[in-house]
Write a protein that holds these residues in place. Sequence first.
Motif, PDB file in Angstrom:
ATOM      1  N   VAL A 101      14.804   6.752  -9.427  1.00 22.99           N
ATOM      2  CA  VAL A 101      14.598   7.586 -10.564  1.00 22.99           C
ATOM      3  C   VAL A 101      13.861   6.712 -11.788  1.00 22.99           C
ATOM      4  O   VAL A 101      13.127   7.189 -12.727  1.00 22.99           O
ATOM      5  CB  VAL A 101      15.820   8.104 -10.793  1.00 22.99           C
ATOM      6  N   PHE A 102      14.557   5.323 -11.792  1.00 22.21           N
ATOM      7  CA  PHE A 102      14.110   4.565 -13.041  1.00 22.21           C
ATOM      8  C   PHE A 102      12.722   4.014 -12.955  1.00 22.21           C
ATOM      9  O   PHE A 102      12.234   4.022 -13.741  1.00 22.21           O
ATOM     10  CB  PHE A 102      15.352   3.621 -13.269  1.00 22.21           C
ATOM     11  N   ARG A 103      12.612   3.905 -11.798  1.00 24.31           N
ATOM     12  CA  ARG A 103      11.260   3.062 -11.517  1.00 24.31           C
ATOM     13  C   ARG A 103      10.171   4.039 -11.787  1.00 24.31           C
ATOM     14  O   ARG A 103       9.258   3.875 -12.559  1.00 24.31           O
ATOM     15  CB  ARG A 103      11.080   2.464  -9.972  1.00 24.31           C
ATOM     16  N   ASP A 104      10.022   5.230 -11.104  1.00 26.73           N
ATOM     17  CA  ASP A 104       8.833   6.256 -11.106  1.00 26.73           C
ATOM     18  C   ASP A 104       9.423   7.456 -11.044  1.00 26.73           C
ATOM     19  O   ASP A 104       9.614   8.018  -9.909  1.00 26.73           O
ATOM     20  CB  ASP A 104       7.993   5.735  -9.652  1.00 26.73           C
ATOM     21  N   SER A 105       9.480   8.161 -12.148  1.00 28.15           N
ATOM     22  CA  SER A 105       9.779   9.500 -12.163  1.00 28.15           C
ATOM     23  C   SER A 105       8.967  10.622 -11.784  1.00 28.15           C
ATOM     24  O   SER A 105       9.101  11.695 -11.736  1.00 28.15           O
ATOM     25  CB  SER A 105      10.943  10.123 -13.524  1.00 28.15           C
ATOM     26  N   LEU A 106       7.479  10.043 -11.863  1.00 25.23           N
ATOM     27  CA  LEU A 106       6.600  11.279 -11.711  1.00 25.23           C
ATOM     28  C   LEU A 106       6.462  11.523 -10.241  1.00 25.23           C
ATOM     29  O   LEU A 106       6.260  12.772  -9.838  1.00 25.23           O
ATOM     30  CB  LEU A 106       5.335  10.600 -12.102  1.00 25.23           C
TER      31      LEU A 106
END
Lengths: 305, 278, 383
Positions: free
Chosen positions: B42-47
Amino acid sequence: MPEALALSAPRRATAVLGEASAAWFLVAPAGIALFLLLLGPSAALLALSFSDWELGAPTLAWIGFENYAELATDPVFRAALSNTLVYVRVVMPASIGLGLGVALLIESGTRLRAFFRAVYFLPVVSLLVAMATAWQYLLHPTIGPVNKLLAMVGIAPVNWLGSSDWVMVSLCMIGVWENLGFVVVLFLAGLTAIPADLYAAAETDGARSGLDRFRLVTWPLLGPTTLFVVTITAIRCLRVFDTVAALTRGGPNNASEVLLHMMYREGFSYFRIGYSAAITVVFLVIVLALMLVQTRLLDRQVHYG
Amino acid sequence: MRTARTLVEDTPRLALLSLGACIMLAPYVWMFFASLKPGSEVFRDSLTLWPETFYAVENYTKALTAVPLARFLLNGVLVCSLILVFQIAFAVPAAYALAKLRWRGREWAFGLVMLGLLIPYHVPALPLYVGAARLGLLDSFTALVVPFSISVFGIFLFRQAFRALPDELMQAARIDGMGEFSIVWRVVMPNAWPAATAFATFSIVAHWNDLFWPLIIVQSPQMATPALGVLFFRAEEAGNDVGALMAAAVLVTAPMIALFLLAQRHFIRGIATAGLKG
Amino acid sequence: MRAEGGRAILIEGVEKAFGATRVLKGVSLTLRQGEFMALVGPSGCGKTTLLRIVAGLESADAGRVVIGGRDVTRARPADRDIAMVFQNYALYPHLTVAQNLAVPLAMRRLSALERLPLVHRLVPGNAARRRAIAARVGEAAAMLRIAHLLDRRPGQLSGGQRQRVALGRALVREPAAFLMDEPLSNLDAELRAGTRQEIVDLHRRAGVTTIYVTHDQVEAMTMADRVAVMMEGEVLQLGTPREVYDDPCDIRVAGFLGSPRINALPGIATENGVSLGTLALPLRAAAAPGSAVTIGLRPEAIRVAPLGLACRVEHLEYLGAETLLHARLEAPEARIVARLPVAAGEGLSRGDAVRLGADWERALVFGADGKRLALHQAARIDA
């Protein structure tokens, strides 16, 4: 025949008497509850707003309008009042404008009506605290998808809920999202109540464009609905609490303090009952004023006798 | 011309509505997909919506164990049903007496109901809290349920519904030997079913979603309703774990949405007619 | 002397289906300029749909509508130059009577800008146009005797007054055609009779081509120049009131028009006529000998006759000016209603045997498919 007449007169009297006692018997539980739980406490609240009572204090003093005088000079209260009114002034027209648009769009065709109605209505039945948490994630300054999307088109990240410039904007957006479906459903009910023959008459009378028909038929006949929606939405907006309690707790720096949240903090965190009661009274007065405007002034202009 | 439009003609309408629908649904979509991912992702890439590592079991387990989430849901069901039962038990007989019986004081009593309609439930909260504290009822089911046991809106709604019923219905029941009490429950109520379902959906939604009163009255997690439970969950350490937090949010939101999708018509009518007061 | 206004209307092969239901199965009608035509039929026969297609409120699946020589099949209602009176009047509840009457004129004569409140004062020439509209509204209101109601709203009017305003809204313009959809059905009986005559008078004065939809045969017969009888999505017959009543082309037309209903008696075609029970009638219909036919007899054509068919009285309805005799014909099995002078009905009571005869030259013969059969020669017998 004389016997029948003689019999019927007292019978009717006992029937009416029986009806009255039955009525009192049926109303009593609700009546007692109404006094104990709503009217009595509300009167007590009004009284408390003239006292300096704090929870746990052994005594209280009647201090007249001092609480109200303090409110007038309290910058936090001013922020709360002005934020609440800003919230009403933004969220109400925005949800009504968008809601009317969505309702007209849904109503103007037959495809996917029920689907869209359900989608727009979903936030109304969703647990707002939970959805606020979802919004918090969406609007998170570093990991939130909204800022990531904005970054893709080259817009610098915004601290949606953490900066005093943006926090009301964010709360208002969530407010519109939350109230839109409610407005849509009320307008849809209003639109279906307009007789189809009036549109037919408008067309044969020469109202060629959709705008002409909207002005001649839709808007005037939606009058009562619109007035109702305005009042209800305004009151719903005045009651904004859940999103503030869940997301900002009035912060940063009271930038998102609102009436009910301040009342909650003063009463239940600081236990200043008298002061909190005064805030509640202000809230109640605004609600009552709104209803008065609706019933006394505007009602006559939208109902066609 | 009121004729069925072709799909092509309908496209602008569908496109606009779909765009709006995407915005309306965005929080649900991200909430749901985040609940399937580990926190790091979630922190790395929420898109990206679809999880690389499927972490649902861990998230939902944590949501259910870090705080007694199941207990919150159970509390919610219990509180909502108790409130509804009390509200109907109080409001229906009173509404019947106001709608159909002739007695001195009726107009006066109805005036009090209208007065009650004007007062939001936040107003009596403070004195009720003080009263509950005096009686030692803080943090109890009694305090969660009793303040809502009287619904002036319910009285109002049922009165309107009962007034529409023909007088002959009650007269026939009286001739058949029924007392007023049995008339209320065995004749009037079964004929006011639409009003009852509308009121029930309205009441359940309002109290399931209510945060204000539980926040005031509840202190221990054992007594928390779902709305308050979310706040408790965030207050726990688990609150920093976005995946688990979203899983908890999904779990508390799902029951009402499921109920809504099952009984859409009733919900929409209930809340539209009940817009009068919340 | 009557005025001839409006335009001729041509309806050609109009078809319409709602889903799988075929509401109109190829309807063609021609209205002469200034003609008053009633579309009559039982509910669900498609008459209102046809009217709405002429108005442009509904689109036809096939066929065309021509008004005044112009094909308007694809035109919008506003571009067809028609005026419509709706069954429930469809008055704008938020506008006064005067404003309601002015809408059709304002929509056509004023631009969108000129119709805006306040702004219109700035547009040159607007005041004059508005005065012209007000004058026309005044004329129409005077014609309908509603001038004293001009400042009221529809909600403050009685049913009859609303009906007049609805008529007035059609009258203010000089349209190519009036389309009326059961305009009297929401009025009580007394008001209905009065307004019926009034609409006829208005039509005589303005003379605008009119299509009048009704399920009430009395309205159709008394008001119209010609009557089109519709059933199951088709026009069965088009003709003057006399033609459709005296000379119906189909048993369904004969059955729909006239009250009490026409008697339908089962007969059998023979070499030189039709046999009806014991009677041999010299009605030489164009039917194969031995085939079943239906003999239609209007109740007023029946009388008590010593040599007639043996019947048994079921009951009598004394109506003051006449008596309706309901009887059962024994062979062949059939019911008969006769409209008798009061004197003829006297002395009869339930269960009595009675012999009924008829003016057989007024009998109508229908084939097994319900179509009228031509007769080779007029018949005369004494029965």
